[in-house]
Design a protein around this motif. Structure first.
Motif: not given
Length: 257
Positions: A92-97, A106-107, A152-154, A158-165
């Protein structure tokens, strides 16, 4: 019929990439388990496969719950006798700066897209490992395919949670490959760019659409038909000697080693 007599689980497969993937496996002869949190979409996808002459059951539940992940695997074993391929697609996505992101945003992303991957791998482990012990010379005793992203590679804005995941999914993929290689179990990932699904609708239509498209070397957003073949390849016998690999299917959004 590359997957004749094979049993495949695809999480998050009521719609989008997951739906296309589970239908693709079924068309190649697999017996499939459709999983989604949306009951209507899960049942509709399973019914569509059955109407095509395939074998499918639906399981409604969130992989963020360990008990639900276990029930998902249990359903596959009860209905079809085993599991051969696990595709961890649910996210899922939950975008935010960064400075505006809430703990809940995040969770939620981490629980579904990262913890959920671990939950499903752990749930299927007895099936795969027992097969590996009984068939130590087999070419493949199970396949794990994790869906990650170029985010997740680059990294992403606005989606640090998604990138980290998605970066964490790569780590899970490689760790599983190292731990389970002795059982002849393959663990790989596919990294997608911007695919035309409901999840990416906003970035494909808002003021940043041209910016995103300009980053794609091939000059267009992907369709589900562009990306599903990569999933099917990693699940097939053609990939029996590939493990710990991230297959980049992004149209040149990400180019690198």
């Amino acid at each position: 019929m590359k997957f004749k007599d094979q049993v495949v689980i695809v999480t998050g497969s009521g719609r989008g990439i997951g739906r296309a993937a589970v239908i693709g496996f079924a068309k190649e002869g697999a017996q499939v388990v459709v999983n989604d949190v949306d009951e209507e979409e899960a049942w509709n996808t399973a019914q569509e496969i059955r109407e095509m002459g395939g074998k499918a059951v639906a399981y409604v539940g969130s992989v963020s719950s360990r008990s639900s992940a276990q029930e998902l695997v249990d359903v596959a074993v009860k209905e079809f006798g085993t599991v051969n391929v696990l595709v961890n697609n649910a996210a899922v996505t939950r975008p935010a700066m960064i400075h505006k992101m809430t703990e809940e945003q995040w969770d939620t992303v981490i629980d579904v897209g990262l913890k959920g991957v671990f939950n499903c791998i752990q749930a299927v482990s007895p099936v795969f490992i027992d097969r590996g012990k009984q068939n130590p010379d087999g070419l493949s005793n199970g396949k794990v395919i994790n869906v990650t992203s170029v985010a997740g590679l680059t990294g992403t804005v606005g989606q640090i949670n998604y990138g980290a995941m998605k970066s964490g999914v790569v780590g899970i993929t490689m760790s599983t490959a190292r731990e389970w290689g002795r059982y002849r179990i393959q663990s790989n990932a596919v990294a997608f760019g911007v695919v035309e699904t409901r999840m990416t609708e906003t970035i494909r239509e808002d003021k940043f659409a041209d910016t995103y498209k300009s980053k794609i070397t091939l000059g267009r957003f992907a369709t589900v038909d562009d990306v599903v073949p990569g999933v099917l390849f990693l699940g097939s016998n053609d990939a029996n000697y590939i493990t710990g690999h991230v297959l980049n299917v992004s149209g040149g959004y990400y180019i690198g080693f």
